[in-house]
Design a protein around this motif. Structure first.
Motif, PDB file in Angstrom:
ATOM      1  N   PHE A   1       0.823  -1.223   0.064  1.00 55.21           N
ATOM      2  CA  PHE A   1       0.094  -0.014  -0.038  1.00 55.21           C
ATOM      3  C   PHE A   1       0.852   1.261  -0.011  1.00 55.21           C
ATOM      4  CE2 PHE A   1      -3.701  -2.640   1.719  1.00 55.21           C
ATOM      5  CZ  PHE A   1      -4.402  -2.398   0.637  1.00 55.21           C
TER       6      PHE A   1
ATOM      7  N   GLN B   1       2.201   1.606  -3.488  1.00 52.19           N
ATOM      8  CA  GLN B   1       0.951   2.134  -4.342  1.00 52.19           C
ATOM      9  C   GLN B   1       0.833   3.598  -4.140  1.00 52.19           C
ATOM     10  OE1 GLN B   1      -0.306   0.320  -6.566  1.00 52.19           O
ATOM     11  NE2 GLN B   1      -2.083   1.401  -7.271  1.00 52.19           N
ATOM     12  N   LYS B   2       0.757   4.032  -2.809  1.00 57.05           N
ATOM     13  CA  LYS B   2       0.640   5.433  -2.594  1.00 57.05           C
ATOM     14  C   LYS B   2       1.688   6.316  -3.038  1.00 57.05           C
ATOM     15  CE  LYS B   2       0.087   8.640   1.456  1.00 57.05           C
ATOM     16  NZ  LYS B   2      -0.281   8.604   2.716  1.00 57.05           N
ATOM     17  N   GLU B   3       2.960   6.155  -2.964  1.00 66.74           N
ATOM     18  CA  GLU B   3       4.098   6.846  -3.254  1.00 66.74           C
ATOM     19  C   GLU B   3       4.016   6.778  -4.965  1.00 66.74           C
ATOM     20  OE1 GLU B   3       7.239   5.427  -1.259  1.00 66.74           O
ATOM     21  OE2 GLU B   3       6.757   6.109   0.730  1.00 66.74           O
TER      22      GLU B   3
ATOM     23  N   GLU C   1      -2.081   7.603  -4.795  1.00 65.22           N
ATOM     24  CA  GLU C   1      -3.181   7.177  -4.437  1.00 65.22           C
ATOM     25  C   GLU C   1      -3.703   7.904  -3.001  1.00 65.22           C
ATOM     26  OE1 GLU C   1      -5.442   5.395  -6.001  1.00 65.22           O
ATOM     27  OE2 GLU C   1      -4.144   4.686  -7.504  1.00 65.22           O
ATOM     28  N   ASP C   2      -5.031   8.458  -3.189  1.00 61.60           N
ATOM     29  CA  ASP C   2      -5.419   9.203  -1.796  1.00 61.60           C
ATOM     30  C   ASP C   2      -5.806   8.229  -0.901  1.00 61.60           C
ATOM     31  OD1 ASP C   2      -6.234  11.005  -0.066  1.00 61.60           O
ATOM     32  OD2 ASP C   2      -7.996  11.999  -1.151  1.00 61.60           O
ATOM     33  N   ILE C   3      -4.743   7.529  -0.174  1.00 62.23           N
ATOM     34  CA  ILE C   3      -4.976   6.685   1.005  1.00 62.23           C
ATOM     35  C   ILE C   3      -4.148   7.099   1.987  1.00 62.23           C
ATOM     36  CG2 ILE C   3      -5.774   4.581  -0.464  1.00 62.23           C
ATOM     37  CD1 ILE C   3      -3.109   3.546  -0.362  1.00 62.23           C
ATOM     38  N   ASP C   4      -4.553   6.589   3.228  1.00 62.08           N
ATOM     39  CA  ASP C   4      -3.682   6.682   4.266  1.00 62.08           C
ATOM     40  C   ASP C   4      -3.544   5.358   5.304  1.00 62.08           C
ATOM     41  OD1 ASP C   4      -2.325   7.864   6.273  1.00 62.08           O
ATOM     42  OD2 ASP C   4      -3.731   9.369   7.267  1.00 62.08           O
TER      43      ASP C   4
ATOM     44  N   ILE D   1      -9.334   5.042   2.966  1.00 59.54           N
ATOM     45  CA  ILE D   1      -9.710   5.236   1.406  1.00 59.54           C
ATOM     46  C   ILE D   1     -10.263   6.486   1.395  1.00 59.54           C
ATOM     47  CG2 ILE D   1     -10.393   4.328  -0.686  1.00 59.54           C
ATOM     48  CD1 ILE D   1      -9.849   1.566   0.491  1.00 59.54           C
TER      49      ILE D   1
ATOM     50  N   ASP E   1     -10.964  11.068  -4.174  1.00 54.12           N
ATOM     51  CA  ASP E   1     -10.311  12.478  -4.652  1.00 54.12           C
ATOM     52  C   ASP E   1     -11.184  13.621  -5.309  1.00 54.12           C
ATOM     53  OD1 ASP E   1      -8.141  10.738  -4.423  1.00 54.12           O
ATOM     54  OD2 ASP E   1      -8.062  10.121  -6.355  1.00 54.12           O
TER      55      ASP E   1
END
Length: 454
Positions: A251, A254-256, A260-263, A326, A329
């Motif tokens: 994850f 994927q975010k970097e 993706e707008d996830i935390d 999640i 956006d």
């Protein structure tokens, strides 16, 4: 009685007898002693002859009188001998005095001689310190020694004078070295104080950095640069079990990579996670022998109820969990931007990853995860978990997190399907095979895409 008469007559005769004959001074007392001895022997012989021959008593009285005279002479001679002996002793003492004095002087001289001999031996046996001192060579001494040391004259003997000057030069060098040592000791002391101050500063530096990080948190939140939080989260990720760590790394990548707008968030007890990590390390190093021996025992297969399974600790969860937020956006309202929050946890005994919606109490019919791949999540994903909890047992329906097969693939847990995909392809058409493949956990066939695409 006749004897009494003889004794009375002898006493009267002695008293009435005239003085003894004059002593010849020319004779020595020893000669007179010999004459008296011979006279006494002669008188005794005559008395014995008178007794034997029965001669008249007048002759006997005459011999007795002569015997008494001889006794008087003997006493006189004895006195003369004693006087002469005293005279000789006095002369001997006078002659002995200088001999005694000379003897005493001789003994004193002998004692003084022995004392001098001992002193000479002590001086010869004396070992001074300079043979053990490593003196500089003579060439170096004549080259480097000061002029006041080289020009001094300390002894008439040339070799002894040279040795004394070399010893003085050695003393001079050692004094200079002592001064240099004292200087270096002061420098060392100053350096040690500097090092102590710097160590003190370095020891207090972590607390200063911690307070600095804490003070910079509002600035990081305002600028959107959560560097401290990210480092803390990465440190916590090191204690995750391998399946959860794979999910976390996937994850984060994927975010970097795609923005993706996830935390991601890691929750749980860090102390319990550290204790669990130490326990696992001890098991791997062979320190926990009791656990290894219990694993080698053959356990009888038996069907256990869900209460017994839960009581045995089958549903033991790792102390750390992953929370995935999640966001939408395209949402304009920040409050309604969060779409869903997923929770991933790891069951230690069954070696499966469970996924669920955090804080959800909805039933299976309205749960998005149950309807994602038409899976209820109650069937255990691999055969070893089924054998562990017993034949015919299923996952607990009361738990909100369930072991979905797609969650196992996402965590990198690979396992073999219970039925061969080739057997399913011969028994059903291609469309049905693909549907079964998706339902069975995104099993990959040679013509199908990867399971990570699910």
């Amino acid at each position: 009685m006749e004897d009494g008469e003889i004794q009375e007559e002898m006493v009267v005769d002695v008293r009435s007898h005239s003085a003894p004959p004059p002593r010849k001074p020319e004779k020595s007392p020893y000669d007179m002693l010999k004459e008296n001895k011979a006279s006494v022997e002669e008188v005794v012989a005559k008395i014995l002859s008178v007794k034997k021959e029965n001669k008249p008593k007048s002759e006997l009285r005459e011999q007795v009188t002569q015997m008494f005279l001889n006794f008087v002479n003997l006493r006189q001679v004895n006195r003369s001998i004693l006087l002469e002996e005293d005279k000789v002793k006095a002369e001997t003492e006078r002659a002995k005095a200088p001999v005694d004095f000379t003897t005493l002087q001789h003994h004193n001289l002998m004692y003084e001689k022995s004392h001098y001999l001992k002193a000479i031996k002590t001086c010869k046996d004396f070992k001074s310190k300079y043979p053990d001192i490593e003196l500089v060579p003579e060439e170096e001494f004549f080259r480097d020694a000061p002029e006041d040391i080289k020009g001094s004259n300390l002894s008439e003997d040339s070799s002894h004078n040279l040795m004394l000057k070399r010893l003085n030069y050695e003393l001079f060098q050692r004094k200079e070295l002592c001064k240099l040592l004292e200087k270096f000791e002061q420098q060392k002391k100053s350096f040690m104080e500097t090092i102590a101050n710097r160590r003190k500063f370095l020891s207090s530096l972590p607390s200063h950095l911690k307070s600095l990080k804490k003070a910079s948190l509002p600035v990081q939140n305002q600028l959107g640069v959560l560097h401290t939080k990210k480092l803390k989260q990465h440190h916590s990720a090191e204690l995750l079990p391998p399946p959860l760590y794979v999910i976390y790394s996937q994850f984060m990548a994927q975010k970097e990579a795609f923005g993706e707008d996830i935390d991601l968030e890691i929750i749980g007890s860090m102390k319990d996670a550290q204790a669990f990590a130490r326990q696992q390390a001890n098991k791997e190093n062979g320190l926990s022998t009791s656990v290894e021996s219990s694993r080698r025992r053959k356990r009888p297969k038996r069907v256990r109820s869900m209460e017994a399974v839960d009581h045995a600790g089958v549903y033991q969860v790792h102390p750390l969990k992953i929370i995935l937020h999640i966001y939408d956006d395209e949402a304009s309202d920040p409050g309604s931007a969060k779409i869903v929050t997923l929770k991933f946890e790891y069951l230690l005994k069954m070696n499966v990853v469970c996924a669920g919606i955090d804080g959800s109490t909805e039933g299976p019919e309205s749960n998005i995860l149950c309807n994602l791949f038409l899976m209820t999540g109650l069937d255990l994903p691999h055969q070893s978990a089924k054998l562990f909890i017993g034949d015919g047992a299923s996952f607990d329906e009361k738990r909100t997190s369930r072991p979905y097969k797609w969650a196992q693939h996402l965590a990198g847990i690979d396992f073999l399907p219970e039925v061969s995909p080739l057997l399913n392809s011969h028994e059903a058409p291609n469309s049905e095979t693909k549907s079964d493949a998706v339902i069975s956990g995104c099993i990959v066939s040679p013509a199908e895409p990867s399971a990570d695409s699910c």
